[in-house]
Enzyme design. Structure first.
Site, PDB file in Angstrom:
ATOM      1  N   HIS A 205      30.438  16.732  47.096  1.00  0.00           N
ATOM      2  CA  HIS A 205      29.566  16.336  45.980  1.00  0.00           C
ATOM      3  C   HIS A 205      29.474  17.141  44.375  1.00  0.00           C
ATOM      4  O   HIS A 205      30.321  16.038  43.146  1.00  0.00           O
ATOM      5  CB  HIS A 205      27.395  16.118  45.799  1.00  0.00           C
ATOM      6  CG  HIS A 205      26.923  15.659  44.721  1.00  0.00           C
ATOM      7  ND1 HIS A 205      26.842  14.044  44.483  1.00  0.00           N
ATOM      8  CD2 HIS A 205      26.761  16.304  43.522  1.00  0.00           C
ATOM      9  CE1 HIS A 205      25.935  13.504  43.029  1.00  0.00           C
ATOM     10  NE2 HIS A 205      26.674  14.811  42.654  1.00  0.00           N
ATOM     11  N   GLU A 206      29.811  17.958  44.294  1.00  0.00           N
ATOM     12  CA  GLU A 206      29.917  19.442  42.927  1.00  0.00           C
ATOM     13  C   GLU A 206      31.403  19.646  42.474  1.00  0.00           C
ATOM     14  O   GLU A 206      31.618  19.332  41.676  1.00  0.00           O
ATOM     15  CB  GLU A 206      28.919  20.492  43.353  1.00  0.00           C
ATOM     16  CG  GLU A 206      27.839  20.032  43.319  1.00  0.00           C
ATOM     17  CD  GLU A 206      26.638  19.196  42.119  1.00  0.00           C
ATOM     18  OE1 GLU A 206      27.447  19.391  40.915  1.00  0.00           O
ATOM     19  OE2 GLU A 206      25.777  18.905  42.275  1.00  0.00           O
ATOM     20  N   HIS A 209      32.215  16.663  40.946  1.00  0.00           N
ATOM     21  CA  HIS A 209      32.457  16.042  39.653  1.00  0.00           C
ATOM     22  C   HIS A 209      33.130  17.322  38.584  1.00  0.00           C
ATOM     23  O   HIS A 209      33.824  16.853  37.037  1.00  0.00           O
ATOM     24  CB  HIS A 209      30.792  17.204  38.995  1.00  0.00           C
ATOM     25  CG  HIS A 209      29.773  15.925  39.100  1.00  0.00           C
ATOM     26  ND1 HIS A 209      29.742  14.841  38.498  1.00  0.00           N
ATOM     27  CD2 HIS A 209      28.583  16.613  39.803  1.00  0.00           C
ATOM     28  CE1 HIS A 209      28.337  14.324  39.279  1.00  0.00           C
ATOM     29  NE2 HIS A 209      27.455  15.816  39.745  1.00  0.00           N
TER      30      HIS A 209
END
Length: 290
Positions: A205-206, A209
């Site tokens: 997820h990170e 980003h």
């Protein structure tokens, strides 16, 4: 025109990019307030960044197609409060499992390659690193390695603040290269101790980003949402794995609760869309030259 857009971006949004805003997330049944992700931007910062991105994509040599897997060197920084695994000193096997999780999620567009591991015992960093803190600045200034296409991951404890992770975006690299990277709760790696979040999906997820992707619930039900055309809009983050949830009545299909950029349990997350990968590749080619 390009100069004006860049000036506006860095004057309005640079501080926001360097200090993501915490986003609350309650783990069901646990009674403990957790923060799934500390990576968020204000609406004005996003609009400014997207204006710049649209201009830069028109430049020669930028496309959303990956001719071959884009290699990303991964520098891992293990910050612990002591020498024990429970104190954050995770073994090399878990680090390699986290990189394996990245490769499984981002294939075939990216290949993540281990480039080295640094281990530092620093209780202050372990406990108190967070968006915008002096501990974060000191840690990253001391440890970050490589250039714009090199991923630095910092494993910490986030003691007391409940964060699971946060990241910088590609368009902030130029204004603050040392700040670039991903910070993760060490217990979210595969085999970690964070219940429901211990399959390495927080890292996925990170890194999403870090490659330029927003949350699937960005902007709620309103256009342009997460700026990806094939991710269904949703009004709020998912909790658990509510398959079939539909929070935007006018949107065709259910909420994308299985998408890596939602807040679902790790066991629920298993997909990026074609559009998300195309956006990530375009962001990489635009802001992270090899």
């Amino acid at each position: 025109m390009l100069y004006s857009a860049l000036s506006l971006l860095f004057s309005v949004g640079a501080a926001v990019f360097a200090s993501p805003v915490e986003s609350p997330f309650e783990i069901p049944g646990g009674g403990v307030r957790q923060l799934r992700c500390g990576t968020n931007l204000s609406d004005i910062a996003i609009r400014t960044a997207e204006q710049e991105f649209a201009i830069l994509q028109d430049q020669p040599g930028v496309s959303a197609e990956a001719d071959q897997a884009i290699p990303i060197n991964v520098y891992c920084n293990v910050i612990s409060k002591d020498s024990t695994q429970s104190g954050g000193n995770i073994p090399d096997s878990q680090i390699m499992s986290q990189i394996k999780a990245l490769n499984a999620a981002f294939s075939p567009s990216y290949v993540f390659k281990p480039a080295g591991t640094a281990r530092v015992t620093n209780p202050d960093w372990f406990d108190n690193v967070g968006p915008g803190t002096t501990q974060q600045t000191s840690m990253k200034n001391s440890l970050r390695k490589g250039g714009p296409r090199d991923l630095n991951i910092y494993f910490v404890g986030f003691t007391g603040n409940g964060l699971l992770g946060y990241a910088t975006f590609p368009f902030s690299y130029k204004s603050n290269p040392k700040d670039d990277g991903v910070v993760l709760q060490y217990s979210t790696v595969p085999g970690g101790t964070m219940e429901h979040f211990n399959e390495g999906k927080t890292g996925v997820h990170e890194v999403g980003h870090w490659l330029g992707l927003y949350h699937t619930f960005q902007g709620g039900c309103s256009d342009p949402g997460d700026y990806v055309g094939d991710t269904p809009a949703e009004v709020s983050p998912a909790s658990g794995c509510p398959t079939g949830r539909k929070t935007c009545p006018k949107v065709s299909g259910p909420d994308p609760v299985q998408n890596y950029m939602d807040y679902s349990y790790d066991s629920c997350m298993n997909q990026f869309t074609t559009g998300q990968m195309a956006r990530a590749v375009a962001e990489t080619k635009t802001y992270r030259p090899s």
